[in-house]
Write an enzyme that holds these catalytic residues in place. Structure first.
Site, PDB file in Angstrom:
ATOM      1  CG  HIS A 136      42.706  36.399  36.696  1.00  0.00           C
ATOM      2  ND1 HIS A 136      42.627  35.963  35.398  1.00  0.00           N
ATOM      3  CD2 HIS A 136      42.055  35.470  37.441  1.00  0.00           C
ATOM      4  CE1 HIS A 136      41.965  34.808  35.359  1.00  0.00           C
ATOM      5  NE2 HIS A 136      41.601  34.488  36.589  1.00  0.00           N
ATOM      6  CG  HIS A 141      36.923  35.006  36.748  1.00  0.00           C
ATOM      7  ND1 HIS A 141      36.608  33.820  36.127  1.00  0.00           N
ATOM      8  CD2 HIS A 141      38.223  34.883  37.137  1.00  0.00           C
ATOM      9  CE1 HIS A 141      37.664  33.011  36.138  1.00  0.00           C
ATOM     10  NE2 HIS A 141      38.665  33.627  36.742  1.00  0.00           N
ATOM     11  CD  GLU A 182      40.510  30.976  35.151  1.00  0.00           C
ATOM     12  OE1 GLU A 182      40.912  31.968  34.514  1.00  0.00           O
ATOM     13  OE2 GLU A 182      40.210  31.027  36.368  1.00  0.00           O
TER      14      GLU A 182
HETATM   15 FE    FE Z   1      40.549  32.779  37.171  1.00  0.00          FE
END
Ligand code: FE
Ligand code: PHE
Length: 279
Positions: A136, A141, A182
């Site tokens: 993740h 990101h 997010e």
């Molecule tokens: Fe995150």
């Protein structure tokens, strides 16, 4: 120095990371030699599945930047990514054992250091994991930290976080993080696309967020976003849409102090949209 672990939301599960090896700022060394063949294989399979479904669903800026992560058939070494990332936007990634408290988190972002969890999910968690793992954090990101405007936005968020902490407004600011960094959507010439890391690292939520008729999609509006609760363990029921990263930057540029003041007494919106009773 040992630091306290952090648990995400309300959870009965123990925190996953080994916080005993963290420094006072919660960073640690990426113990690359400790990854097993299975860990590398999990990363390779996650990367392969997710990169295959990006066209038409992920933001063009994200797709363009993804190759900058480098190797895709095993877990990358953070130093290798940092050579390219620092050159591109003067950001760096740093390893952490898992979620970290607000102030150290904001401090790292304000210093253009993005914390990346260094462990990977088990094969049983291939499809879904609640807390962030290395897939993740890296895949979701890091690519957009190669984009200059987005990279500046994340630093500003960190600086704004330190201010919000002093003002007791972290919950309002955290919703902005949630609904942009997010779970943000962006309107591009080709159509609606995802740029939020929680979407981009999820095989199910990526098509759902862009194509499903179920969730509501609203234009990003600062106060509405800060008043909207969110769910951490299901697909989002509300998404906020931006027109460009420049728009996101400009919208969040003003001083939030009076905004927090104004919002304090106002009712919240439930995650699925309607006005909720004040908590
Ligand atoms: Fe995150
Ligand atoms: N402008 C915000 C403030 O004054 C800081 C901020 C910038 C927060 C960008 C989030 C994102 O608090």
């Amino acid at each position: 120095m040992a630091v306290e672990p952090v648990v995400y939301g309300a959870s009965e599960r123990p925190p996953r990371g080994d916080y005993a090896r963290a420094n006072a700022d919660y960073t640690c060394a990426q113990d690359w030699a400790a990854y097993t063949a299975q860990d590398h294989d999990t990363y390779r399979r996650l990367y392969e599945r997710q990169s295959a479904q990006l066209p038409g669903l992920a933001s063009e800026a994200f797709i363009a930047a993804l190759p900058s992560l480098g190797v895709k058939d095993h877990i990358p070494r953070f130093e290798e990514i940092n050579e390219r990332l620092y050159r591109a936007t003067r950001w760096e990634i740093v390893a952490v054992p898992g979620l970290i408290p607000e102030v150290p988190f904001f401090t790292l972002l304000a210093n253009r250091k993005f914390p990346v969890t260094d462990w990977i999910r088990t094969p049983q968690e291939f499809d879904y994991i609640v807390e962030p793992d290395i897939f993740h954090d890296l895949f979701g990101h890091v690519p957009l930290l190669f984009n200059p405007v987005f990279a500046d936005y994340v630093q500003r968020y960190g600086q704004g976080g330190l201010k919000a902490h002093a003002l007791g407004a972290c919950e309002m600011l955290a919703r902005l993080y949630w609904y942009t960094i997010e779970f943000g959507l962006i309107r591009e010439p080709g159509g609606l696309r995802a740029y939020g890391a929680g979407i981009l690292s999820s095989s199910g939520e990526l098509p759902y967020s862009v194509q499903s008729p179920e969730p509501q999609r609203l234009p990003l509006q600062l106060e509405r976003t800060m008043r909207t609760r969110y769910k951490i363990d299901s697909y989002q029921q509300t998404y906020f849409v931006i027109d460009s990263f420049e728009q996101l930057f400009q919208l969040t540029e003003p001083d939030f102090t009076p905004v927090y003041e104004r919002l304090r007494g106002l009712p919240e919106f439930a995650a699925h949209g309607p006005l909720a009773q004040a908590a």
